[in-house]
Design a protein around this motif. Structure first.
Motif, PDB file in Angstrom:
ATOM      1  N   VAL A  37       0.253  -3.782  -5.592  1.00  0.00           N
ATOM      2  CA  VAL A  37       1.688  -3.717  -4.880  1.00  0.00           C
ATOM      3  C   VAL A  37       1.680  -2.614  -4.008  1.00  0.00           C
ATOM      4  O   VAL A  37       1.817  -2.522  -2.693  1.00  0.00           O
ATOM      5  CB  VAL A  37       2.977  -3.857  -5.683  1.00  0.00           C
ATOM      6  CG1 VAL A  37       4.172  -3.341  -4.980  1.00  0.00           C
ATOM      7  CG2 VAL A  37       2.874  -5.057  -6.358  1.00  0.00           C
ATOM      8  N   VAL A  38       1.128  -1.546  -4.574  1.00  0.00           N
ATOM      9  CA  VAL A  38       0.980  -0.069  -3.824  1.00  0.00           C
ATOM     10  C   VAL A  38      -0.233  -0.349  -2.866  1.00  0.00           C
ATOM     11  O   VAL A  38       0.046   0.207  -1.647  1.00  0.00           O
ATOM     12  CB  VAL A  38       0.520   1.073  -4.765  1.00  0.00           C
ATOM     13  CG1 VAL A  38       0.106   2.336  -4.002  1.00  0.00           C
ATOM     14  CG2 VAL A  38       1.702   1.307  -6.022  1.00  0.00           C
ATOM     15  N   LEU A  39      -1.194  -0.687  -2.903  1.00  0.00           N
ATOM     16  CA  LEU A  39      -2.459  -0.896  -1.903  1.00  0.00           C
ATOM     17  C   LEU A  39      -1.873  -1.962  -0.682  1.00  0.00           C
ATOM     18  O   LEU A  39      -2.080  -1.515   0.319  1.00  0.00           O
ATOM     19  CB  LEU A  39      -3.702  -1.676  -2.340  1.00  0.00           C
ATOM     20  CG  LEU A  39      -4.437  -0.595  -3.515  1.00  0.00           C
ATOM     21  CD1 LEU A  39      -5.464  -1.433  -4.080  1.00  0.00           C
ATOM     22  CD2 LEU A  39      -4.701   0.750  -2.834  1.00  0.00           C
ATOM     23  N   PHE A  40      -1.088  -3.008  -1.260  1.00  0.00           N
ATOM     24  CA  PHE A  40      -0.604  -3.944  -0.083  1.00  0.00           C
ATOM     25  C   PHE A  40       0.458  -3.132   0.778  1.00  0.00           C
ATOM     26  O   PHE A  40       0.341  -3.221   1.947  1.00  0.00           O
ATOM     27  CB  PHE A  40       0.230  -5.020  -0.629  1.00  0.00           C
ATOM     28  CG  PHE A  40       0.614  -6.113   0.068  1.00  0.00           C
ATOM     29  CD1 PHE A  40      -0.071  -6.848   0.890  1.00  0.00           C
ATOM     30  CD2 PHE A  40       2.083  -5.996   0.196  1.00  0.00           C
ATOM     31  CE1 PHE A  40       0.429  -7.718   1.692  1.00  0.00           C
ATOM     32  CE2 PHE A  40       2.945  -7.019   1.069  1.00  0.00           C
ATOM     33  CZ  PHE A  40       2.111  -7.832   1.627  1.00  0.00           C
ATOM     34  N   LEU A  44       0.041  -2.133   4.998  1.00  0.00           N
ATOM     35  CA  LEU A  44       0.904  -2.486   5.889  1.00  0.00           C
ATOM     36  C   LEU A  44       1.647  -1.666   6.569  1.00  0.00           C
ATOM     37  O   LEU A  44       2.603  -1.596   7.222  1.00  0.00           O
ATOM     38  CB  LEU A  44       1.860  -3.443   5.263  1.00  0.00           C
ATOM     39  CG  LEU A  44       1.559  -4.830   4.802  1.00  0.00           C
ATOM     40  CD1 LEU A  44       2.643  -5.764   4.119  1.00  0.00           C
ATOM     41  CD2 LEU A  44       0.832  -5.669   5.833  1.00  0.00           C
ATOM     42  N   GLY A  45       1.317   0.029   5.969  1.00  0.00           N
ATOM     43  CA  GLY A  45       2.129   1.095   6.571  1.00  0.00           C
ATOM     44  C   GLY A  45       3.647   1.061   6.220  1.00  0.00           C
ATOM     45  O   GLY A  45       4.299   1.412   6.800  1.00  0.00           O
ATOM     46  N   LEU A  46       4.048   0.684   5.173  1.00  0.00           N
ATOM     47  CA  LEU A  46       5.357   0.503   4.571  1.00  0.00           C
ATOM     48  C   LEU A  46       5.654   1.548   3.490  1.00  0.00           C
ATOM     49  O   LEU A  46       6.465   1.283   2.723  1.00  0.00           O
ATOM     50  CB  LEU A  46       5.685  -0.834   4.401  1.00  0.00           C
ATOM     51  CG  LEU A  46       5.572  -2.098   5.479  1.00  0.00           C
ATOM     52  CD1 LEU A  46       5.825  -3.263   4.789  1.00  0.00           C
ATOM     53  CD2 LEU A  46       6.353  -1.685   6.506  1.00  0.00           C
ATOM     54  N   GLN A  47       4.938   2.645   3.544  1.00  0.00           N
ATOM     55  CA  GLN A  47       5.261   3.502   2.503  1.00  0.00           C
ATOM     56  C   GLN A  47       6.490   4.041   2.290  1.00  0.00           C
ATOM     57  O   GLN A  47       7.102   4.427   1.175  1.00  0.00           O
ATOM     58  CB  GLN A  47       4.351   4.675   2.646  1.00  0.00           C
ATOM     59  CG  GLN A  47       2.923   4.471   2.485  1.00  0.00           C
ATOM     60  CD  GLN A  47       2.361   3.901   3.807  1.00  0.00           C
ATOM     61  OE1 GLN A  47       2.777   3.710   4.676  1.00  0.00           O
ATOM     62  NE2 GLN A  47       0.788   4.115   3.837  1.00  0.00           N
ATOM     63  N   GLN A  48       7.380   3.805   3.354  1.00  0.00           N
ATOM     64  CA  GLN A  48       8.943   4.513   3.395  1.00  0.00           C
ATOM     65  C   GLN A  48       9.596   3.330   2.464  1.00  0.00           C
ATOM     66  O   GLN A  48      10.541   3.753   1.853  1.00  0.00           O
ATOM     67  CB  GLN A  48       9.491   4.306   4.621  1.00  0.00           C
ATOM     68  CG  GLN A  48       9.643   2.896   5.353  1.00  0.00           C
ATOM     69  CD  GLN A  48       8.368   2.521   6.241  1.00  0.00           C
ATOM     70  OE1 GLN A  48       7.438   3.100   5.864  1.00  0.00           O
ATOM     71  NE2 GLN A  48       8.575   1.687   6.935  1.00  0.00           N
TER      72      GLN A  48
END
Length: 267
Positions: free
Chosen positions: A117-120, A124-128
């Motif tokens: 999940v973290v890698l996914f 996608l650039g959705l770290q926020q």
């Protein structure tokens, strides 16, 4: 021979019960201990560690865990109900493949799912969205197979003659679902929702990868606290969490009577 077998059965039963309850008794005694050492003398016990649980450092993670567990159980319950209904009741083509896909997360360790999940999210650039949003999504993936399987088992035991009789009498699809199917599969649905709530509330392996400062669940808060100190407040947190989970199970049981699911019936 029968007496020997009966004696061995009771010995094994007592041993299992002691094995299960002894750690709980030790934790319970530690939660009343006046010092960091476990004191078995009730005259020296104190309740002050439970007073510490009212501090925001424990209340905020607790309420966050409750909020996430409620949302996850609601989403998993609705999605699992719809999936089980389509797969078992409607029986569309390749439904077995879809069921296998929905149950596939059970075969993957939670730590692997957390890393995935973290890698996914990172790709996608959705770290926020790391934090509450990611925790809810990941917990739904984790709990959905349990709900789907339990609801599917209830639907599989459903008497289709009742649905056919209602259809002959002019009841539409929605009315048959609302007044016939749902009341009869409620124990399976509530048992799945209960499992989802408990798994989400107590989850550590998956949550440890997704929490962020300010969005820490209670189990992760406990793990972080244990890195620096080991005191009776940890025992108090565990006892309070256990009481909360038992209360939640009792409430769900009163609402849906899901214990009937264990006996293959409905309440």
């Amino acid at each position: 021979m029968n007496r020997v077998s009966s004696f061995l059965f009771w010995v094994a039963l007592v041993a299992v019960l002691v094995f299960i309850t002894l750690p709980i008794i030790v934790v319970l005694a530690a939660s009343f201990s006046p010092t960091s050492e476990v004191t078995l003398d009730p005259r020296a016990w104190t309740f002050r560690w439970y007073g510490d649980l009212l501090h925001p450092r424990w209340l905020e993670p607790f309420w966050l865990s409750v909020k996430i567990a409620v949302i996850v159980s609601a989403i998993s319950g609705l999605a699992g109900l719809m999936a089980a209904y389509a797969i078992v009741f409607e029986r569309f083509p390749k439904s077995d493949v879809v069921m296998s896909f929905l149950l596939s997360p059970l075969s993957v360790p939670q730590i692997v799912k957390g890393v995935a999940v973290v890698l996914f999210i990172s790709q996608l650039g959705l770290q926020q969205f790391l934090g509450t949003e990611a925790l809810i999504a990941a917990h739904v993936v984790l709990t959905l197979p349990f709900v789907t399987r339990m609801v599917a088992g209830s639907i599989a035991n459903f008497d289709r003659g009742l649905d056919q009789a209602a259809q002959i009498l002019g009841a539409g699809r929605f009315d048959r679902l609302r007044f016939i199917l749902l009341p009869l599969i409620k124990p399976g649905l509530l048992s799945g929702v209960t499992f989802a709530f408990i798994i989400s509330f107590n989850n550590i392996p998956l949550s440890v990868f997704l929490v962020r400062p300010g969005d820490t669940t209670l189990p992760i808060k406990v793990i972080n606290h244990l890195e620096y100190s080991l005191d009776p407040v940890m025992a108090a947190v565990n006892v309070a969490s256990m009481i909360f989970i038992l209360a939640a199970i009792f409430i769900f049981e009163k609402i849906g009577g899901f214990s009937a699911q264990l006996h293959g019936g409905s309440k």
